[in-house]
Scaffold this motif. Structure first.
Motif, PDB file in Angstrom:
ATOM      1  N   GLY A 201      -2.851   4.104 -10.138  1.00 57.85           N
ATOM      2  CA  GLY A 201      -3.480   5.031  -9.203  1.00 57.85           C
ATOM      3  C   GLY A 201      -4.841   5.498  -9.672  1.00 57.85           C
ATOM      4  O   GLY A 201      -5.464   4.936 -10.567  1.00 57.85           O
ATOM      5  N   SER A 202      -5.299   6.556  -9.071  1.00 58.52           N
ATOM      6  CA  SER A 202      -6.608   7.137  -9.378  1.00 58.52           C
ATOM      7  C   SER A 202      -6.531   8.602  -8.958  1.00 58.52           C
ATOM      8  O   SER A 202      -5.448   9.143  -8.772  1.00 58.52           O
ATOM      9  CB  SER A 202      -7.701   6.406  -8.601  1.00 58.52           C
ATOM     10  N   ALA A 203      -7.686   9.216  -8.787  1.00 63.11           N
ATOM     11  CA  ALA A 203      -7.688  10.605  -8.332  1.00 63.11           C
ATOM     12  C   ALA A 203      -7.434  10.720  -6.838  1.00 63.11           C
ATOM     13  O   ALA A 203      -7.347  11.830  -6.306  1.00 63.11           O
ATOM     14  CB  ALA A 203      -9.023  11.263  -8.690  1.00 63.11           C
ATOM     15  N   ASP A 204      -7.287   9.581  -6.156  1.00 65.00           N
ATOM     16  CA  ASP A 204      -7.008   9.596  -4.726  1.00 65.00           C
ATOM     17  C   ASP A 204      -5.619  10.194  -4.474  1.00 65.00           C
ATOM     18  O   ASP A 204      -4.606   9.635  -4.879  1.00 65.00           O
ATOM     19  CB  ASP A 204      -7.071   8.172  -4.162  1.00 65.00           C
ATOM     20  N   TRP A 205      -5.584  11.329  -3.800  1.00 63.39           N
ATOM     21  CA  TRP A 205      -4.340  12.067  -3.621  1.00 63.39           C
ATOM     22  C   TRP A 205      -3.298  11.279  -2.830  1.00 63.39           C
ATOM     23  O   TRP A 205      -2.104  11.260  -3.193  1.00 63.39           O
ATOM     24  CB  TRP A 205      -4.636  13.396  -2.921  1.00 63.39           C
ATOM     25  N   ALA A 206      -3.731  10.611  -1.782  1.00 67.39           N
ATOM     26  CA  ALA A 206      -2.789   9.887  -0.927  1.00 67.39           C
ATOM     27  C   ALA A 206      -2.066   8.777  -1.695  1.00 67.39           C
ATOM     28  O   ALA A 206      -0.884   8.521  -1.470  1.00 67.39           O
ATOM     29  CB  ALA A 206      -3.518   9.305   0.283  1.00 67.39           C
ATOM     30  N   THR A 207      -2.784   8.142  -2.618  1.00 70.79           N
ATOM     31  CA  THR A 207      -2.192   7.037  -3.374  1.00 70.79           C
ATOM     32  C   THR A 207      -1.388   7.526  -4.575  1.00 70.79           C
ATOM     33  O   THR A 207      -0.245   7.114  -4.787  1.00 70.79           O
ATOM     34  CB  THR A 207      -3.299   6.078  -3.862  1.00 70.79           C
ATOM     35  N   THR A 208      -1.981   8.408  -5.359  1.00 69.03           N
ATOM     36  CA  THR A 208      -1.397   8.783  -6.648  1.00 69.03           C
ATOM     37  C   THR A 208      -0.375   9.911  -6.548  1.00 69.03           C
ATOM     38  O   THR A 208       0.591   9.942  -7.310  1.00 69.03           O
ATOM     39  CB  THR A 208      -2.514   9.171  -7.631  1.00 69.03           C
TER      40      THR A 208
ATOM     41  N   ASP B 123       0.872  -1.167   0.000  1.00 69.26           N
ATOM     42  CA  ASP B 123       0.000   0.000   0.000  1.00 69.26           C
ATOM     43  C   ASP B 123       0.910   1.217   0.000  1.00 69.26           C
ATOM     44  O   ASP B 123       1.628   1.459   0.977  1.00 69.26           O
ATOM     45  CB  ASP B 123      -0.900  -0.013   1.240  1.00 69.26           C
ATOM     46  N   LEU B 124       0.900   1.962  -1.099  1.00 69.87           N
ATOM     47  CA  LEU B 124       1.806   3.108  -1.220  1.00 69.87           C
ATOM     48  C   LEU B 124       1.549   4.183  -0.172  1.00 69.87           C
ATOM     49  O   LEU B 124       2.372   5.069   0.031  1.00 69.87           O
ATOM     50  CB  LEU B 124       1.695   3.723  -2.618  1.00 69.87           C
ATOM     51  N   ARG B 125       0.402   4.106   0.504  1.00 70.82           N
ATOM     52  CA  ARG B 125       0.111   5.079   1.553  1.00 70.82           C
ATOM     53  C   ARG B 125       0.804   4.735   2.862  1.00 70.82           C
ATOM     54  O   ARG B 125       0.823   5.552   3.791  1.00 70.82           O
ATOM     55  CB  ARG B 125      -1.403   5.155   1.775  1.00 70.82           C
ATOM     56  N   ASP B 126       1.388   3.546   2.934  1.00 64.61           N
ATOM     57  CA  ASP B 126       1.985   3.039   4.179  1.00 64.61           C
ATOM     58  C   ASP B 126       3.513   3.119   4.087  1.00 64.61           C
ATOM     59  O   ASP B 126       4.160   2.270   3.471  1.00 64.61           O
ATOM     60  CB  ASP B 126       1.528   1.600   4.399  1.00 64.61           C
ATOM     61  N   ALA B 127       4.088   4.131   4.706  1.00 70.41           N
ATOM     62  CA  ALA B 127       5.543   4.322   4.651  1.00 70.41           C
ATOM     63  C   ALA B 127       6.289   3.158   5.286  1.00 70.41           C
ATOM     64  O   ALA B 127       7.355   2.760   4.823  1.00 70.41           O
ATOM     65  CB  ALA B 127       5.924   5.631   5.338  1.00 70.41           C
TER      66      ALA B 127
ATOM     67  N   ILE C 227       5.864   9.662  -4.000  1.00 67.01           N
ATOM     68  CA  ILE C 227       6.879  10.482  -3.329  1.00 67.01           C
ATOM     69  C   ILE C 227       7.471   9.717  -2.154  1.00 67.01           C
ATOM     70  O   ILE C 227       8.692   9.736  -1.937  1.00 67.01           O
ATOM     71  CB  ILE C 227       6.272  11.821  -2.867  1.00 67.01           C
ATOM     72  N   ARG C 228       6.620   9.026  -1.398  1.00 69.97           N
ATOM     73  CA  ARG C 228       7.134   8.177  -0.313  1.00 69.97           C
ATOM     74  C   ARG C 228       8.076   7.109  -0.877  1.00 69.97           C
ATOM     75  O   ARG C 228       9.138   6.830  -0.309  1.00 69.97           O
ATOM     76  CB  ARG C 228       5.980   7.490   0.425  1.00 69.97           C
ATOM     77  N   LEU C 229       7.661   6.514  -1.971  1.00 68.30           N
ATOM     78  CA  LEU C 229       8.493   5.487  -2.606  1.00 68.30           C
ATOM     79  C   LEU C 229       9.840   6.064  -3.019  1.00 68.30           C
ATOM     80  O   LEU C 229      10.890   5.447  -2.800  1.00 68.30           O
ATOM     81  CB  LEU C 229       7.758   4.926  -3.821  1.00 68.30           C
ATOM     82  N   ALA C 230       9.832   7.251  -3.594  1.00 65.60           N
ATOM     83  CA  ALA C 230      11.073   7.894  -4.028  1.00 65.60           C
ATOM     84  C   ALA C 230      11.973   8.230  -2.843  1.00 65.60           C
ATOM     85  O   ALA C 230      13.201   8.104  -2.930  1.00 65.60           O
ATOM     86  CB  ALA C 230      10.750   9.152  -4.825  1.00 65.60           C
ATOM     87  N   MET C 231      11.376   8.650  -1.739  1.00 66.55           N
ATOM     88  CA  MET C 231      12.167   8.958  -0.546  1.00 66.55           C
ATOM     89  C   MET C 231      12.893   7.726  -0.039  1.00 66.55           C
ATOM     90  O   MET C 231      14.084   7.774   0.294  1.00 66.55           O
ATOM     91  CB  MET C 231      11.253   9.523   0.542  1.00 66.55           C
ATOM     92  N   VAL C 232      12.178   6.598  -0.001  1.00 62.49           N
ATOM     93  CA  VAL C 232      12.803   5.351   0.468  1.00 62.49           C
ATOM     94  C   VAL C 232      13.873   4.900  -0.521  1.00 62.49           C
ATOM     95  O   VAL C 232      14.972   4.486  -0.123  1.00 62.49           O
ATOM     96  CB  VAL C 232      11.741   4.256   0.664  1.00 62.49           C
ATOM     97  N   ALA C 233      13.574   4.987  -1.831  1.00 62.31           N
ATOM     98  CA  ALA C 233      14.555   4.585  -2.847  1.00 62.31           C
ATOM     99  C   ALA C 233      15.817   5.438  -2.748  1.00 62.31           C
ATOM    100  O   ALA C 233      16.939   4.932  -2.856  1.00 62.31           O
ATOM    101  CB  ALA C 233      13.937   4.696  -4.236  1.00 62.31           C
ATOM    102  N   ALA C 234      15.644   6.738  -2.519  1.00 62.23           N
ATOM    103  CA  ALA C 234      16.793   7.630  -2.386  1.00 62.23           C
ATOM    104  C   ALA C 234      17.624   7.268  -1.166  1.00 62.23           C
ATOM    105  O   ALA C 234      18.864   7.303  -1.205  1.00 62.23           O
ATOM    106  CB  ALA C 234      16.319   9.076  -2.304  1.00 62.23           C
ATOM    107  N   THR C 235      16.947   6.917  -0.086  1.00 58.07           N
ATOM    108  CA  THR C 235      17.646   6.530   1.141  1.00 58.07           C
ATOM    109  C   THR C 235      18.541   5.320   0.910  1.00 58.07           C
ATOM    110  O   THR C 235      19.659   5.239   1.425  1.00 58.07           O
ATOM    111  CB  THR C 235      16.630   6.217   2.256  1.00 58.07           C
TER     112      THR C 235
END
Length: 280
Positions: free
Chosen positions: A72-79, A47-51, A84-92
């Protein structure tokens, strides 16, 4: 190389998994609801909403490449926030990342858009995709963003299924003659994404076909390829409908295409009846 394909159960994700495996990569794919038809090395729920879930998967898999093909969809938390959360973890983790975006980030006011064009979305979905682009590149400057358009295949895409249902009379609706995009074949797109990912290229790239066609023209091409009666496809104007969104958005992919060995074929070429292989 170990590849993590986020959204591996989706239409594009399934083809990415298939090609990554064929290339010899250890491939872990994620799903939001259920695993898809592909057979990666392993499936993981995400779940991309779950860091916390994101970090746990990255720590377990330790991929050298993350490909985000989640639709995704129009859901802001997911799309918007999820990538962005995924990118932050990948960058780390210092992991290469390619994020798939959409031509929905544009309003159509300019019609022709290259990689230097700034997003000006007119729908909630487009706004979420635009925010994701900006956020991904802000938190992971070495990432790449790949915008694409309508994705077509050998009969499995949503667009092709709609055409069949309209031609069969099992679906109500019309195909717009004023809604224009630059379709791309899923096998070309997946190959181009994997090729792009294998480089150190960063920033925004366009991966769409060179032919601009209306939804109706696309439908006629699909019908002719599949032996359907194209005259049964109803037409209409999106401008006369209540459906929000841009009318004419043409992604100019020439700059990115010049850097790739993979050819992004035009829709008039890959939907030509000769060579149609419906069981692929």
């Amino acid at each position: 190389m170990t590849v993590l394909i986020v959204g591996g159960s989706g239409f594009l994700g399934t083809e990415l998994v298939r090609q990554a495996i064929t290339t010899g990569h250890t491939t872990v794919a994620t799903y939001a609801t259920k695993p898809g038809p592909a057979s990666p090395t392993a499936w993981r729920h995400l779940d991309l909403r779950d860091a916390g879930s994101l970090d746990a998967i990255m720590a377990e898999v330790r991929p050298q490449l993350v490909l985000n093909a989640s639709s995704g969809s129009a859901d802001w938390a997911t799309t918007a926030e999820g990538p962005i959360r995924l990118a932050m973890v990948a960058a780390t983790y210092g992991t290469r990342m390619v994020h798939v975006s959409s031509d929905a980030v544009f309003s159509g006011a300019r019609v022709h858009y290259d990689e230097s064009s700034l997003p000006d979305p007119v729908t909630p979905y487009g706004a979420a995709k635009a925010a994701a682009e900006t956020g991904v590149l802000a938190v992971h400057p070495k990432a790449a963003v790949a915008r694409t358009s309508l994705i077509i295949s050998h009969g499995r895409s949503v667009h092709e299924k709609v055409v069949h249902e309209l031609a069969d009379g099992t679906r109500d609706g019309v195909l717009f003659t004023d809604d224009i995009r630059c379709p791309v074949h899923v096998t070309d797109l997946a190959a181009a994404l994997l090729e792009l990912a294998a480089t150190d290229t960063t920033g925004v790239h366009h991966l769409a076909g060179p032919d601009a066609v209306s939804r109706h023209e696309l439908g006629v091409l699909i019908a002719e390829r599949d032996g359907l009666d194209a005259s049964r496809l109803p037409t209409g104007l999106r401008a006369d409908s209540t459906l929000p969104g841009a009318l004419d958005v043409r992604l100019d992919s020439r700059a990115t295409q010049r850097t790739l060995r993979t050819t992004l074929r035009g829709v008039r070429r890959f939907l030509h009846r000769t060579g149609y292989q419906p069981n692929l």
